[in-house]
Design a protein around this motif. Structure first.
Motif, PDB file in Angstrom:
ATOM      1  N   ARG A  11      -1.327   2.509 -21.623  1.00 26.40           N
ATOM      2  CA  ARG A  11      -2.169   3.445 -20.889  1.00 26.40           C
ATOM      3  C   ARG A  11      -1.425   4.772 -20.867  1.00 26.40           C
ATOM      4  NH1 ARG A  11      -3.398   0.864 -15.253  1.00 26.40           N
ATOM      5  NH2 ARG A  11      -1.178   0.363 -15.377  1.00 26.40           N
ATOM      6  N   ALA A  12      -2.004   5.777 -20.264  1.00 27.20           N
ATOM      7  CA  ALA A  12      -1.368   7.096 -20.294  1.00 27.20           C
ATOM      8  C   ALA A  12       0.049   7.048 -19.750  1.00 27.20           C
ATOM      9  CB  ALA A  12      -2.207   8.101 -19.506  1.00 27.20           C
ATOM     10  N   HIS A  13       0.281   6.230 -18.725  1.00 27.34           N
ATOM     11  CA  HIS A  13       1.604   6.171 -18.120  1.00 27.34           C
ATOM     12  C   HIS A  13       2.612   5.383 -18.960  1.00 27.34           C
ATOM     13  CE1 HIS A  13      -0.448   7.479 -14.383  1.00 27.34           C
ATOM     14  NE2 HIS A  13       0.707   8.063 -14.159  1.00 27.34           N
ATOM     15  N   SER A  14       2.167   4.783 -20.037  1.00 33.60           N
ATOM     16  CA  SER A  14       3.115   4.056 -20.876  1.00 33.60           C
ATOM     17  C   SER A  14       4.227   4.970 -21.363  1.00 33.60           C
ATOM     18  CB  SER A  14       2.394   3.419 -22.075  1.00 33.60           C
ATOM     19  OG  SER A  14       1.506   2.413 -21.641  1.00 33.60           O
ATOM     20  N   LEU A  15       3.895   6.227 -21.600  1.00 28.25           N
ATOM     21  CA  LEU A  15       4.920   7.209 -21.964  1.00 28.25           C
ATOM     22  C   LEU A  15       4.517   8.554 -21.353  1.00 28.25           C
ATOM     23  CD1 LEU A  15       6.428   9.457 -23.772  1.00 28.25           C
ATOM     24  CD2 LEU A  15       7.541   7.228 -23.642  1.00 28.25           C
ATOM     25  N   GLN A 164       1.267   0.003   1.044  1.00 29.66           N
ATOM     26  CA  GLN A 164       0.368  -0.247   2.166  1.00 29.66           C
ATOM     27  C   GLN A 164      -0.541   0.948   2.436  1.00 29.66           C
ATOM     28  OE1 GLN A 164       2.634  -1.439   5.627  1.00 29.66           O
ATOM     29  NE2 GLN A 164       3.656  -3.116   4.545  1.00 29.66           N
ATOM     30  N   ALA A 165      -0.046   2.140   2.094  1.00 28.47           N
ATOM     31  CA  ALA A 165      -0.835   3.363   2.275  1.00 28.47           C
ATOM     32  C   ALA A 165      -1.790   3.611   1.114  1.00 28.47           C
ATOM     33  CB  ALA A 165       0.095   4.558   2.444  1.00 28.47           C
ATOM     34  N   GLY A 166      -1.776   2.726   0.122  1.00 26.35           N
ATOM     35  CA  GLY A 166      -2.732   2.823  -0.977  1.00 26.35           C
ATOM     36  C   GLY A 166      -2.183   3.287  -2.302  1.00 26.35           C
ATOM     37  N   VAL A 167      -0.882   3.551  -2.387  1.00 28.68           N
ATOM     38  CA  VAL A 167      -0.296   3.999  -3.648  1.00 28.68           C
ATOM     39  C   VAL A 167      -0.182   2.825  -4.614  1.00 28.68           C
ATOM     40  CG1 VAL A 167       1.703   5.085  -4.745  1.00 28.68           C
ATOM     41  CG2 VAL A 167       0.982   5.804  -2.454  1.00 28.68           C
ATOM     42  N   LYS A 168      -0.597   3.045  -5.850  1.00 30.44           N
ATOM     43  CA  LYS A 168      -0.577   1.979  -6.857  1.00 30.44           C
ATOM     44  C   LYS A 168       0.470   2.203  -7.938  1.00 30.44           C
ATOM     45  CE  LYS A 168      -4.150  -0.127  -5.062  1.00 30.44           C
ATOM     46  NZ  LYS A 168      -3.961  -1.424  -4.342  1.00 30.44           N
ATOM     47  N   LEU A 169       0.971   3.444  -8.059  1.00 30.53           N
ATOM     48  CA  LEU A 169       1.890   3.751  -9.149  1.00 30.53           C
ATOM     49  C   LEU A 169       3.127   4.483  -8.623  1.00 30.53           C
ATOM     50  CD1 LEU A 169       1.058   4.940 -12.702  1.00 30.53           C
ATOM     51  CD2 LEU A 169       2.799   6.174 -11.392  1.00 30.53           C
ATOM     52  N   ILE A 210       4.696   0.277 -12.380  1.00 33.32           N
ATOM     53  CA  ILE A 210       6.058   0.779 -12.226  1.00 33.32           C
ATOM     54  C   ILE A 210       6.478   1.480 -13.512  1.00 33.32           C
ATOM     55  CG2 ILE A 210       8.460   0.212 -11.743  1.00 33.32           C
ATOM     56  CD1 ILE A 210       6.512  -0.283  -9.395  1.00 33.32           C
ATOM     57  N   VAL A 211       6.856   2.754 -13.371  1.00 32.82           N
ATOM     58  CA  VAL A 211       7.319   3.575 -14.491  1.00 32.82           C
ATOM     59  C   VAL A 211       8.796   3.869 -14.273  1.00 32.82           C
ATOM     60  CG1 VAL A 211       7.039   5.769 -15.711  1.00 32.82           C
ATOM     61  CG2 VAL A 211       5.031   4.598 -14.756  1.00 32.82           C
ATOM     62  N   ARG A 228       9.543  -4.774 -19.719  1.00 35.26           N
ATOM     63  CA  ARG A 228       9.873  -5.157 -18.344  1.00 35.26           C
ATOM     64  C   ARG A 228       9.107  -4.366 -17.292  1.00 35.26           C
ATOM     65  NH1 ARG A 228      14.599  -5.155 -21.463  1.00 35.26           N
ATOM     66  NH2 ARG A 228      15.840  -7.077 -21.345  1.00 35.26           N
ATOM     67  N   VAL A 229       8.666  -3.156 -17.656  1.00 37.20           N
ATOM     68  CA  VAL A 229       7.924  -2.313 -16.722  1.00 37.20           C
ATOM     69  C   VAL A 229       6.684  -1.773 -17.427  1.00 37.20           C
ATOM     70  CG1 VAL A 229       9.935  -1.660 -15.338  1.00 37.20           C
ATOM     71  CG2 VAL A 229       9.348  -0.304 -17.360  1.00 37.20           C
ATOM     72  N   ASP A 230       5.879  -1.025 -16.678  1.00 32.71           N
ATOM     73  CA  ASP A 230       4.593  -0.568 -17.215  1.00 32.71           C
ATOM     74  C   ASP A 230       4.669   0.735 -17.992  1.00 32.71           C
ATOM     75  OD1 ASP A 230       2.881  -2.632 -15.827  1.00 32.71           O
ATOM     76  OD2 ASP A 230       3.824  -1.700 -14.093  1.00 32.71           O
ATOM     77  N   GLY A 231       5.701   1.517 -17.717  1.00 37.53           N
ATOM     78  CA  GLY A 231       5.769   2.811 -18.373  1.00 37.53           C
ATOM     79  C   GLY A 231       7.173   3.373 -18.397  1.00 37.53           C
ATOM     80  N   VAL A 232       7.359   4.343 -19.246  1.00 41.00           N
ATOM     81  CA  VAL A 232       8.643   5.041 -19.390  1.00 41.00           C
ATOM     82  C   VAL A 232       8.391   6.530 -19.281  1.00 41.00           C
ATOM     83  CG1 VAL A 232      10.510   5.611 -20.990  1.00 41.00           C
ATOM     84  CG2 VAL A 232       9.683   3.248 -20.826  1.00 41.00           C
ATOM     85  N   MET A 233       9.225   7.203 -18.502  1.00 33.72           N
ATOM     86  CA  MET A 233       9.160   8.653 -18.403  1.00 33.72           C
ATOM     87  C   MET A 233      10.403   9.248 -19.057  1.00 33.72           C
ATOM     88  SD  MET A 233       8.929  11.107 -15.011  1.00 33.72           S
ATOM     89  CE  MET A 233       7.136  11.034 -14.823  1.00 33.72           C
ATOM     90  N   LEU A 234      10.184  10.093 -20.053  1.00 35.09           N
ATOM     91  CA  LEU A 234      11.273  10.790 -20.720  1.00 35.09           C
ATOM     92  C   LEU A 234      11.485  12.154 -20.068  1.00 35.09           C
ATOM     93  CD1 LEU A 234      10.416  10.160 -24.484  1.00 35.09           C
ATOM     94  CD2 LEU A 234      12.025   8.885 -23.057  1.00 35.09           C
ATOM     95  N   GLY A 235      12.734  12.555 -19.937  1.00 33.78           N
ATOM     96  CA  GLY A 235      13.045  13.848 -19.364  1.00 33.78           C
ATOM     97  C   GLY A 235      13.709  14.761 -20.365  1.00 33.78           C
ATOM     98  N   ARG A 236      15.037  14.885 -20.251  1.00 38.33           N
ATOM     99  CA  ARG A 236      15.769  15.827 -21.106  1.00 38.33           C
ATOM    100  C   ARG A 236      15.615  15.524 -22.590  1.00 38.33           C
ATOM    101  NH1 ARG A 236      21.463  15.217 -18.445  1.00 38.33           N
ATOM    102  NH2 ARG A 236      20.504  13.269 -17.760  1.00 38.33           N
TER     103      ARG A 236
END
Length: 345
Positions: A11-15, A164-169, A210-211, A228-236
């Protein structure tokens, strides 16, 4: 021993490409979009005050080609965050993200960023207010803890209350933030990363997306995390060597082919031309391109020409063309030498 699982459907959050102050502005995001049609892009962090009272045309404007693109907010007052989220949604952003990870002194003095790891109840209240204000997803980007906190307690409690407040990601930078005695730059490398803790969070909360973020420098590493997780975020890595994004659609999303730096320059050149016509300065756009040919023949000349010539008054597309001609010529020589070597063999 850590177990692995099948890589989930992308999905979009995969990367995604991390929000990075002074880097991921709208020009940078367009460049990244020329390399990947599917990666999720994030804005730089904007404070609620800037969004509510600042020059929205300048701060929030983005090109339609950037979608999917998320707006990251900094703040800690639920009402202000709700209002800023509504503004972001009205501007067309696909997601609103709350920064609970930035360690800078300036951010701490405003009571937002990583210091909010100490106030998980307040973060949950903020997320509930934002979620009630908009229809687009509201998400959290956080650290695993700060200073003397036990990450197993601080991370899991923050996630539990926000869920509990409704956050899914949740986007989790797998490193503590040390708010006393370390600069933001040092906080990118110290203390050590704890990837297994984030993997464990996903195992224990399979209902959440979880990203993982922090120190991931290649698509090989990204693919391992995606087991192991749903997504990866690249930075530098995405900023300094943006060509890495040219393989994202093919390798991570399983769609389309690779985009090489030459094709990215051609696509970005049209955008640069349109922005120059609107009065933008060339260097504001070419500064994001400096690492595009990293590791390839002519990379140093490419950087030098863009850096030296791009800042001159009246600099235009000819600077990009000049730099590209040098790189293209050296690339052609490399290919020719390869062919000669093949024939000799």
């Amino acid at each position: 021993m850590e177990t692995t699982s099948k890589v989930p459907e992308p999905r979009a959050h995969s990367l995604s490409v991390a929000p990075m102050m002074d880097w991921t502005d709208r020009h940078c995001r367009v460049l990244h979009r020329t390399l990947s049609a599917r990666a999720l892009l994030y804005t730089e962090m904007l404070t609620t005050g800037a969004v509510r009272h600042g020059d929205r045309a300048r701060l929030l404007a983005f090109s339609p080609r950037e979608h999917p693109v998320a707006l990251q907010l900094g703040g800690s007052e639920p009402g202000d965050l709700a209002e800023a989220a509504r503004i972001g949604e009205a501007e067309g952003y696909d997601e609103i993200n709350l920064n609970v990870g930035c360690p800078s002194d300036r951010v701490q003095s405003g009571r937002f960023g990583a210091c909010l790891m100490r106030e998980p109840e307040l973060v949950a209240e903020c997320m509930a207010a934002m979620g009630a204000a908009v229809k687009v997803p509201v998400t959290v980007k956080c650290r695993i803890g700060v200073d003397d906190q036990d990450p197993e307690e601080s991370l899991f409690r923050l996630v539990e209350l926000c869920a509990q407040a409704g956050v899914k990601l949740f986007v989790v930078h797998a490193r503590k933030a040390l708010l006393k005695g370390l600069s933001p730059k040092e906080n990118r490398d110290i203390p050590p990363l704890d990837y297994p803790l984030v993997w464990r969070l996903k195992r224990e909360r399979p209902d959440l997306t979880i990203v993982i973020n922090g120190g991931i420098g290649s698509l090989d590493e990204a693919e391992e995390h995606l087991r192991r997780v749903d997504g990866v975020m690249l930075g530098r890595a995405a900023y300094h060597t943006p060509a890495i994004l040219g393989d994202v659609d093919r390798r991570i999303f399983g769609a389309g082919g690779s985009v090489d730096p030459f094709a990215a320059v051609a696509a970005y050149r049209d955008y640069v031309a349109s922005e120059l016509a609107r009065g933008a300065h060339l260097a504001a756009m070419t500064r994001h391109m400096l690492g595009l040919f990293h590791g390839r023949p002519g990379a140093r000349a490419w950087r030098r020409i863009l850096t030296v010539e791009g800042v001159k008054a009246g600099a235009g597309l000819e600077v990009i063309d000049q730099a590209l001609a040098v790189v293209s010529g050296l690339e052609a020589q490399r290919v020719a030498r390869g062919l000669e070597a093949g024939e000799a063999a």
